[in-house]
Scaffold this motif. Sequence first.
Motif, mmCIF file in Angstrom:
data_model
loop_
_atom_site.group_PDB
_atom_site.id
_atom_site.type_symbol
_atom_site.label_atom_id
_atom_site.label_comp_id
_atom_site.label_asym_id
_atom_site.label_seq_id
_atom_site.Cartn_x
_atom_site.Cartn_y
_atom_site.Cartn_z
ATOM 1 N N THR A 32 0.846 -1.180 0.000
ATOM 2 C CA THR A 32 0.000 0.000 0.000
ATOM 3 C C THR A 32 0.886 1.236 0.000
ATOM 4 O O THR A 32 1.783 1.360 0.836
ATOM 5 C CB THR A 32 -0.909 0.008 1.237
ATOM 6 O OG1 THR A 32 -1.725 -1.156 1.198
ATOM 7 C CG2 THR A 32 -1.776 1.235 1.276
ATOM 8 N N ARG A 36 -4.030 5.917 4.367
ATOM 9 C CA ARG A 36 -5.369 6.483 4.460
ATOM 10 C C ARG A 36 -5.782 6.548 5.926
ATOM 11 O O ARG A 36 -5.944 5.523 6.576
ATOM 12 C CB ARG A 36 -6.372 5.630 3.682
ATOM 13 C CG ARG A 36 -6.034 5.458 2.224
ATOM 14 C CD ARG A 36 -7.096 4.641 1.521
ATOM 15 N NE ARG A 36 -6.664 4.280 0.192
ATOM 16 C CZ ARG A 36 -6.123 3.110 -0.122
ATOM 17 N NH1 ARG A 36 -5.962 2.189 0.812
ATOM 18 N NH2 ARG A 36 -5.744 2.857 -1.349
ATOM 19 N N ASN A 80 -10.591 2.497 8.952
ATOM 20 C CA ASN A 80 -9.288 1.844 8.914
ATOM 21 C C ASN A 80 -8.697 2.131 7.533
ATOM 22 O O ASN A 80 -9.252 2.947 6.796
ATOM 23 C CB ASN A 80 -9.376 0.334 9.225
ATOM 24 C CG ASN A 80 -10.314 -0.408 8.279
ATOM 25 O OD1 ASN A 80 -10.205 -0.280 7.056
ATOM 26 N ND2 ASN A 80 -11.235 -1.188 8.830
ATOM 27 N N GLU A 81 -7.595 1.477 7.162
ATOM 28 C CA GLU A 81 -6.935 1.825 5.898
ATOM 29 C C GLU A 81 -7.734 1.420 4.658
ATOM 30 O O GLU A 81 -7.420 1.862 3.555
ATOM 31 C CB GLU A 81 -5.539 1.197 5.835
ATOM 32 C CG GLU A 81 -4.511 1.958 6.636
ATOM 33 C CD GLU A 81 -3.098 1.580 6.267
ATOM 34 O OE1 GLU A 81 -2.903 0.661 5.440
ATOM 35 O OE2 GLU A 81 -2.172 2.212 6.799
ATOM 36 N N ARG A 82 -8.736 0.590 4.812
ATOM 37 C CA ARG A 82 -9.514 0.134 3.649
ATOM 38 C C ARG A 82 -10.974 0.577 3.662
ATOM 39 O O ARG A 82 -11.624 0.550 2.619
ATOM 40 C CB ARG A 82 -9.471 -1.398 3.561
ATOM 41 C CG ARG A 82 -8.124 -1.927 3.111
ATOM 42 C CD ARG A 82 -8.220 -3.383 2.721
ATOM 43 N NE ARG A 82 -6.967 -3.885 2.193
ATOM 44 C CZ ARG A 82 -6.652 -3.892 0.910
ATOM 45 N NH1 ARG A 82 -7.476 -3.405 0.020
ATOM 46 N NH2 ARG A 82 -5.503 -4.390 0.516
ATOM 47 N N LEU A 83 -11.506 0.962 4.791
ATOM 48 C CA LEU A 83 -12.939 1.243 4.905
ATOM 49 C C LEU A 83 -13.183 2.661 5.406
ATOM 50 O O LEU A 83 -12.588 3.092 6.389
ATOM 51 C CB LEU A 83 -13.598 0.236 5.858
ATOM 52 C CG LEU A 83 -15.105 0.377 6.058
ATOM 53 C CD1 LEU A 83 -15.859 0.086 4.759
ATOM 54 C CD2 LEU A 83 -15.576 -0.558 7.170
ATOM 55 N N TYR A 112 -15.037 1.074 0.215
ATOM 56 C CA TYR A 112 -14.094 0.022 0.582
ATOM 57 C C TYR A 112 -13.064 -0.167 -0.520
ATOM 58 O O TYR A 112 -13.418 -0.296 -1.692
ATOM 59 C CB TYR A 112 -14.848 -1.293 0.825
ATOM 60 C CG TYR A 112 -13.947 -2.432 1.225
ATOM 61 C CD1 TYR A 112 -13.384 -2.481 2.498
ATOM 62 C CD2 TYR A 112 -13.642 -3.452 0.326
ATOM 63 C CE1 TYR A 112 -12.544 -3.518 2.867
ATOM 64 C CE2 TYR A 112 -12.803 -4.497 0.689
ATOM 65 C CZ TYR A 112 -12.259 -4.518 1.960
ATOM 66 O OH TYR A 112 -11.421 -5.545 2.318
ATOM 67 N N TRP A 113 -11.779 -0.177 -0.150
ATOM 68 C CA TRP A 113 -10.697 -0.411 -1.101
ATOM 69 C C TRP A 113 -10.465 -1.915 -1.211
ATOM 70 O O TRP A 113 -9.908 -2.543 -0.305
ATOM 71 C CB TRP A 113 -9.427 0.297 -0.654
ATOM 72 C CG TRP A 113 -9.385 1.743 -1.036
ATOM 73 C CD1 TRP A 113 -8.722 2.295 -2.090
ATOM 74 C CD2 TRP A 113 -10.021 2.829 -0.360
ATOM 75 N NE1 TRP A 113 -8.921 3.650 -2.115
ATOM 76 C CE2 TRP A 113 -9.715 4.014 -1.065
ATOM 77 C CE3 TRP A 113 -10.852 2.920 0.775
ATOM 78 C CZ2 TRP A 113 -10.188 5.257 -0.681
ATOM 79 C CZ3 TRP A 113 -11.326 4.161 1.158
ATOM 80 C CH2 TRP A 113 -10.988 5.314 0.427
ATOM 81 N N VAL A 114 -10.922 -2.499 -2.318
ATOM 82 C CA VAL A 114 -10.757 -3.927 -2.552
ATOM 83 C C VAL A 114 -9.286 -4.246 -2.802
ATOM 84 O O VAL A 114 -8.758 -5.262 -2.353
ATOM 85 C CB VAL A 114 -11.616 -4.382 -3.754
ATOM 86 C CG1 VAL A 114 -11.438 -5.856 -4.025
ATOM 87 C CG2 VAL A 114 -13.077 -4.035 -3.512
ATOM 88 N N LYS A 115 -8.620 -3.363 -3.547
ATOM 89 C CA LYS A 115 -7.179 -3.433 -3.799
ATOM 90 C C LYS A 115 -6.590 -2.089 -3.388
ATOM 91 O O LYS A 115 -7.325 -1.178 -2.998
ATOM 92 C CB LYS A 115 -6.907 -3.692 -5.283
ATOM 93 C CG LYS A 115 -7.437 -5.007 -5.799
ATOM 94 C CD LYS A 115 -6.415 -6.085 -5.622
ATOM 95 C CE LYS A 115 -6.842 -7.343 -6.365
ATOM 96 N NZ LYS A 115 -5.793 -8.360 -6.318
ATOM 97 N N ASP A 116 -5.284 -1.959 -3.523
ATOM 98 C CA ASP A 116 -4.636 -0.715 -3.121
ATOM 99 C C ASP A 116 -5.193 0.488 -3.868
ATOM 100 O O ASP A 116 -5.342 1.571 -3.313
ATOM 101 C CB ASP A 116 -3.123 -0.828 -3.349
ATOM 102 C CG ASP A 116 -2.385 0.432 -2.930
ATOM 103 O OD1 ASP A 116 -2.749 0.998 -1.876
ATOM 104 O OD2 ASP A 116 -1.467 0.861 -3.646
ATOM 105 N N TRP A 119 -11.490 0.871 -5.555
ATOM 106 C CA TRP A 119 -12.484 0.947 -4.486
ATOM 107 C C TRP A 119 -13.897 0.778 -5.032
ATOM 108 O O TRP A 119 -14.175 1.011 -6.210
ATOM 109 C CB TRP A 119 -12.364 2.258 -3.707
ATOM 110 C CG TRP A 119 -12.343 3.520 -4.525
ATOM 111 C CD1 TRP A 119 -11.250 4.252 -4.876
ATOM 112 C CD2 TRP A 119 -13.472 4.211 -5.104
ATOM 113 N NE1 TRP A 119 -11.617 5.341 -5.631
ATOM 114 C CE2 TRP A 119 -12.977 5.353 -5.777
ATOM 115 C CE3 TRP A 119 -14.850 3.982 -5.108
ATOM 116 C CZ2 TRP A 119 -13.797 6.245 -6.442
ATOM 117 C CZ3 TRP A 119 -15.683 4.872 -5.777
ATOM 118 C CH2 TRP A 119 -15.147 5.998 -6.440
#
Length: 199
Positions: A32, A36, A80-83, A112-116, A119
């Motif tokens: 990553t 975020r 968090n870093e993905r949501l 939501y970030w599915v990958k780096d 989203w």
Amino acid sequence: MKKIKQTLIKMACVAFALVSGIAYAQNTNSETTTQRKGFIFEFVVGGGIISIEDSAGIQTFDKSQGTFVFPDLKFGYMLNERLAITASLPGNIYEFQDNDRHFGGFIPSLQYWVKDRWWIHGGIGLAIDSPALYDIKDDVNDDWNFGCAVMASTGYEIYKKKNFALNVQSKLVLGRTSLDGDAHRDAVIFNVGLGLSWL
């Protein structure tokens, strides 16, 4: 279901599939590169198609309009870093009886970030059908209508540097607002745009 509505949904599916394919082509072992955290803000420039239908039959889905995105904003906070939990304000200008109007909404949503870099984003909230702020006329184009809208979007970050990201995205919005006299207005919006995000 009307033919134009089916066409818009097919276009949205193709756009989602295209962005998904690009995202899955990423190296799954890549690290990553964006940290975020905290608040996020995004605005989008772009265009799309809007189709409006009144239950009174004044305007039908058979006539779709090219439109520009205005405004299209997103505010949120990273859990968090993905949501992220967000409030999205999609909107498009359309023409109705020789007046410019705005169909948009205020939609609480999740991203939501599915990958780096890839989203997905969606939610349900308030649909707003209002006069365009530059085209309000007393007793002609001054009615505000409210209802419910659902939104789904996806995007791919093509450029990232520190807390800034530039993405290409597509968005589908379905909404219904209540009009006077127990009538309602339905809208289907499909947009493609360039998003500028601060994370």
